[in-house]
Design an enzyme around this catalytic site. Sequence first.
Site, short mmCIF file in Angstrom:
data_model
loop_
_atom_site.label_atom_id
_atom_site.label_comp_id
_atom_site.label_asym_id
_atom_site.label_seq_id
_atom_site.Cartn_x
_atom_site.Cartn_y
_atom_site.Cartn_z
N HIS A 16 -5.82 1.86 2.97
CA HIS A 16 -5.51 1.10 1.75
C HIS A 16 -6.65 1.22 0.73
O HIS A 16 -6.87 0.30 -0.06
CB HIS A 16 -5.16 -0.36 2.08
CG HIS A 16 -3.89 -0.45 2.87
ND1 HIS A 16 -2.65 -0.41 2.28
CD2 HIS A 16 -3.68 -0.51 4.22
CE1 HIS A 16 -1.72 -0.48 3.24
NE2 HIS A 16 -2.32 -0.53 4.41
N THR A 17 -7.34 2.33 0.78
CA THR A 17 -8.36 2.62 -0.24
C THR A 17 -7.90 3.73 -1.18
O THR A 17 -8.37 3.80 -2.31
CB THR A 17 -9.68 3.08 0.44
OG1 THR A 17 -9.36 4.06 1.42
CG2 THR A 17 -10.39 1.90 1.09
N GLU A 140 7.44 11.76 -2.07
CA GLU A 140 7.50 10.60 -1.17
C GLU A 140 7.86 9.34 -1.96
O GLU A 140 8.68 8.53 -1.54
CB GLU A 140 6.14 10.44 -0.47
CG GLU A 140 5.97 9.18 0.36
CD GLU A 140 6.32 9.37 1.83
OE1 GLU A 140 6.22 10.50 2.33
OE2 GLU A 140 6.71 8.37 2.46
N ASP A 152 -2.10 11.27 2.53
CA ASP A 152 -1.34 11.94 3.59
C ASP A 152 -1.03 13.39 3.24
O ASP A 152 -1.23 14.31 4.04
CB ASP A 152 -0.04 11.18 3.86
CG ASP A 152 -0.28 9.71 4.15
OD1 ASP A 152 -1.45 9.33 4.37
OD2 ASP A 152 0.70 8.94 4.15
C1 GLA Z 1 0.25 5.30 3.88
C2 GLA Z 1 0.19 5.91 2.48
C3 GLA Z 1 -1.21 6.42 2.15
C4 GLA Z 1 -2.25 5.33 2.41
C5 GLA Z 1 -2.06 4.68 3.78
C6 GLA Z 1 -2.96 3.48 3.98
O1 GLA Z 1 0.00 6.27 4.84
O2 GLA Z 1 1.12 6.98 2.38
O3 GLA Z 1 -1.25 6.87 0.84
O4 GLA Z 1 -2.25 4.37 1.37
O5 GLA Z 1 -0.73 4.26 3.99
O6 GLA Z 1 -4.29 3.89 3.96
#
Ligand code: GLA
Length: 350
Positions: A16-17, A140, A152
């Site tokens: 969540h960064t 996505e 990701d």
């Molecule tokens: C999901 C999102 C990423 C990221 C993570 C938390 O995987 O797709 O972009 O925000 O959660 O770190």
Amino acid sequence: MREFRAPGRVNLIGDHTDYNDGFVLPLALDLECVVRAKPAGRVRVRSLEIAGEIDLPADGSAEPREVDGWGRYAAGVLRVLAERGRPAAGIDATVSSTVPAGSGLSSSAALEVALALALCDAAGFELPPLELALACQEAEQVATGVPCGIMDQLASIAGHAGHALLIDCRELTVDPIPLPPELALIVVHSGMPRELAFSAYAERRADCEAAAARLGLAALRDATPEQVSDDPRARHVVSENARVLEAARALRVGALERLGRLLSQSHASLRNDFEVSTPELDLLAGTLEAAGAYGARLTGAGFGGCVVAIAPQDEAEHVAAKAATNYRRMTDLEPTWHRVRAVDGAGPRA
Ligand code: GLA
């Protein structure tokens, strides 16, 4: 037939960064999605594992959220590539993936990236790696409505065998850091699928943006610990960014115990301040530490899915097996674990 592979990712630390312009430390996993494709008029894709086949126009005109199941990711990819100028060439393809779905290991990013590579190839169209990652991130978002960050898709594309990737999500730079040979990475699925992740993720992101706006900052990346000391959500982001940078330093010098402590602190922050953990993830992380891991934390968005742990190479099997046995006894859930390796990012399959 042409084959393209795209790996899932596990995030060592920094959750969540990414959507706060911050830092993350993921690696591309030795679990991957493979697309085998030949040129065709439309886009027909069949999954080798999941029932159903999609059949979409090649020009990106299908509305992603009107397509069922995993097909909406394909429609999302088609849409964003068309917007970037990909000619409307179709494929006849199969898709097959070893990345478990709904587990926080980015099975959807792997699918998007592998499909995007096959579609670009079929149309003789090319995007630079960073543009491809941004396109797949947008795919996505249009497919799911979740305002996800860049981690990701970028990790899947920029993976580097034997390395973790320190990603600066503002500058979009990737700095591979070698993983010491004495370090084992263990990923354990809690046996609980992710729940509530879609709406809660958007809420967390909105909380972070509101906190940055209140402080008059572009993003929480720019906040100091003092500025956020009484706001748990923002406090998580600021402290997590600092932990990622510290973890990168620890990794470079092989300070594995320090790295382990940072993982555990990250989990506590995600649980207490950001509130994205579950009792099962807490228990699993604690069980891994009690079994001898240097540290463990939930990985990805939270609300279920996987825990990542680090352990000494020669004790990894023992640690994972012992933790799994204890967790199973305490919960009646069936954990599954893998020792994972960092692999190269997506591309044509040799
Ligand atoms: C999901 C999102 C990423 C990221 C993570 C938390 O995987 O797709 O972009 O925000 O959660 O770190």
